[in-house]
Design an enzyme around this catalytic site. Structure first.
Site, PDB file in Angstrom:
ATOM      1  CG  ASP A 128      -1.872  -1.168   1.261  1.00 49.60           C
ATOM      2  OD1 ASP A 128      -2.105  -1.774   0.195  1.00 49.60           O
ATOM      3  OD2 ASP A 128      -2.373  -1.498   2.354  1.00 49.60           O
ATOM      4  NE  ARG A 155      -4.497   2.198 -22.168  1.00 50.35           N
ATOM      5  CZ  ARG A 155      -5.054   3.342 -21.742  1.00 50.35           C
ATOM      6  NH1 ARG A 155      -6.201   3.767 -22.270  1.00 50.35           N
ATOM      7  NH2 ARG A 155      -4.512   4.032 -20.782  1.00 50.35           N
TER       8      ARG A 155
HETATM    9  O1  F6P Z   1      -2.457  -4.016   3.210  1.00 54.87           O
HETATM   10  C1  F6P Z   1      -2.333  -4.804   2.078  1.00 54.87           C
HETATM   11  C2  F6P Z   1      -3.696  -5.161   1.528  1.00 54.87           C
HETATM   12  O2  F6P Z   1      -3.503  -5.975   0.388  1.00 54.87           O
HETATM   13  C3  F6P Z   1      -4.596  -3.973   1.199  1.00 54.87           C
HETATM   14  O3  F6P Z   1      -4.264  -3.369  -0.024  1.00 54.87           O
HETATM   15  C4  F6P Z   1      -5.955  -4.629   1.209  1.00 54.87           C
HETATM   16  O4  F6P Z   1      -6.961  -3.695   1.487  1.00 54.87           O
HETATM   17  C5  F6P Z   1      -5.813  -5.632   2.320  1.00 54.87           C
HETATM   18  O5  F6P Z   1      -4.432  -5.890   2.481  1.00 54.87           O
HETATM   19  C6  F6P Z   1      -6.523  -6.943   2.135  1.00 54.87           C
HETATM   20  O6  F6P Z   1      -6.418  -7.657   3.323  1.00 54.87           O
HETATM   21  P1  F6P Z   1      -6.613  -9.221   3.509  1.00 54.87           P
HETATM   22  O7  F6P Z   1      -5.364  -9.892   3.085  1.00 54.87           O
HETATM   23  O8  F6P Z   1      -6.853  -9.376   4.964  1.00 54.87           O
HETATM   24  O9  F6P Z   1      -7.779  -9.608   2.667  1.00 54.87           O
END
Ligand code: F6P
Length: 320
Positions: A128, A155
């Site tokens: 992120d 694309r």
């Molecule tokens: O923080 C990394 C991330 O991939 C975020 O981009 C996403 O919102 C979240 O983790 C998803 O979390 P999980 O693996 O718990 O589904």
């Protein structure tokens, strides 16, 4: 007897976590520590899942995605009881300190542990890139490249069908990944939680794009902005154009780390152990203005990373 240092990967996995584990373990052993891997994130700490890591147990992992230590979301880290148990476990195993490789949740846990007197170093790792105190997190560059490659493919089909695509990109409640993906993939628009969208204006611009001869238009849509499917329907209704959605999902979390990610991970891991050995703890290791940096964890959890609006301006100016 050698002092023991724990190493843990926690929260969402990010490519490059393995490279960071390798660096922490090898540099720790160089300083004479015994390196203890904690499996499955903080859940493993509470469930006594430990493994001694040697120079050889981290061989051949620098190029691997995921994390050899496994990881997990651990809701107990958000409770006083859970963190109390974590501190107790750390004392029972006799850890001198803990190196935590992860994102904002891991940072919050590191902050609490440091307040309980545990010597902690956090290493910024998350796709992120949403952590204050580092310009870049481990895994971000790999996720960026994965998403850009996926959009390049989208694309092709978008152009062939004269379609608009809404491509959903991860990032939790932030648009750091989305904005860079958008710029690098030549997207026409980005939709991020940090900026309000004027739907009427967006629709008008999309139609203008068609009038200018564009055969495809791609909107990079951050997951934190809600349901991409609903958004796409709205766009379709307002423009009368054919709109499709593609959610890139978890492919953004996997894959071989890029060279950039591996380099950051190696430097962060090395620096974390170097600082620890010098008695400098309760720090977040990251990168600032091209150099490896460290700021106090309590500061990193206090502030929000600034969103770069300039990148959005560049994207809009160039997607004519
Ligand atoms: O923080 C990394 C991330 O991939 C975020 O981009 C996403 O919102 C979240 O983790 C998803 O979390 P999980 O693996 O718990 O589904």
């Amino acid at each position: 007897m050698a002092k023991k240092i724990g190493v843990i990967t926690s929260g969402g996995d990010a490519p490059g976590m393995n490279a960071a584990v390798r660096a922490v373990v090898r540099q720790g052993i160089f300083f004479g520590y015994q390196m203890i891997g904690i499996k499955r994130g903080f859940k493993g700490l509470l469930d006594d899942e430990f493994v001694t890591l040697t120079l050889r147990s981290v061989s051949g992992i620098i190029n691997m995605g995921g994390t050899m230590l496994h990881t997990g979301r651990c809701p107990e880290t958000k409770t006083k009881t859970g963190m109390g148990r974590a501190v107790k476990a750390i004392k029972e195993i006799g850890l001198e300190g803990l190196i935590i490789i992860g994102g904002d949740g891991s940072l919050a846990a590191g902050n609490v542990l440091s307040k309980y007197g545990v010597k902690v170093i956090n290493i910024a790792a998350s796709i992120d890139n949403d952590i204050y105190g580092t310009d870049e997190t481990i895994g971000y560059d790999t996720a960026l490249n994965t998403a850009v490659e996926a959009i390049d493919k989208i694309r092709d089909t978008a152009k062939s069908h004269d379609r608009v695509f809404v491509v959903e990109i991860m990032g939790r409640e932030h648009g750091f990944l989305t904005v860079d993906v958008g710029l690098a993939a030549g997207c026409e628009f980005i939709v991020v939680p940090e900026m309000k969208v004027d739907m009427q204006k967006l629709a008008a611009e999309l139609k203008k794009g068609k009038d200018k001869g564009k055969t495809s238009e791609i909107i990079a849509f951050a997951e934190g902005c809600g349901l991409s499917g609903d958004f796409a329907k709205k766009v379709g209704k307002l423009t009368g154009l054919e709109v499709r959605v593609s959610n890139l999902g978890y492919i953004q979390r996997g894959g071989r780390p890029t060279a950039r990610t591996r380099i950051l991970a190696s430097k962060f891991g090395y620096t974390a152990m170097d600082l620890f050995h010098k008695g400098k703890t309760n720090l977040l290791v990251g990168i600032t203005d091209g150099a490896v940096s460290a700021i106090p964890i309590h500061k990193a959890v206090k502030y929000e990373k600034k969103f770069d609006v300039q990148t959005v301006k560049v994207l809009r100016s160039l997607s004519v």
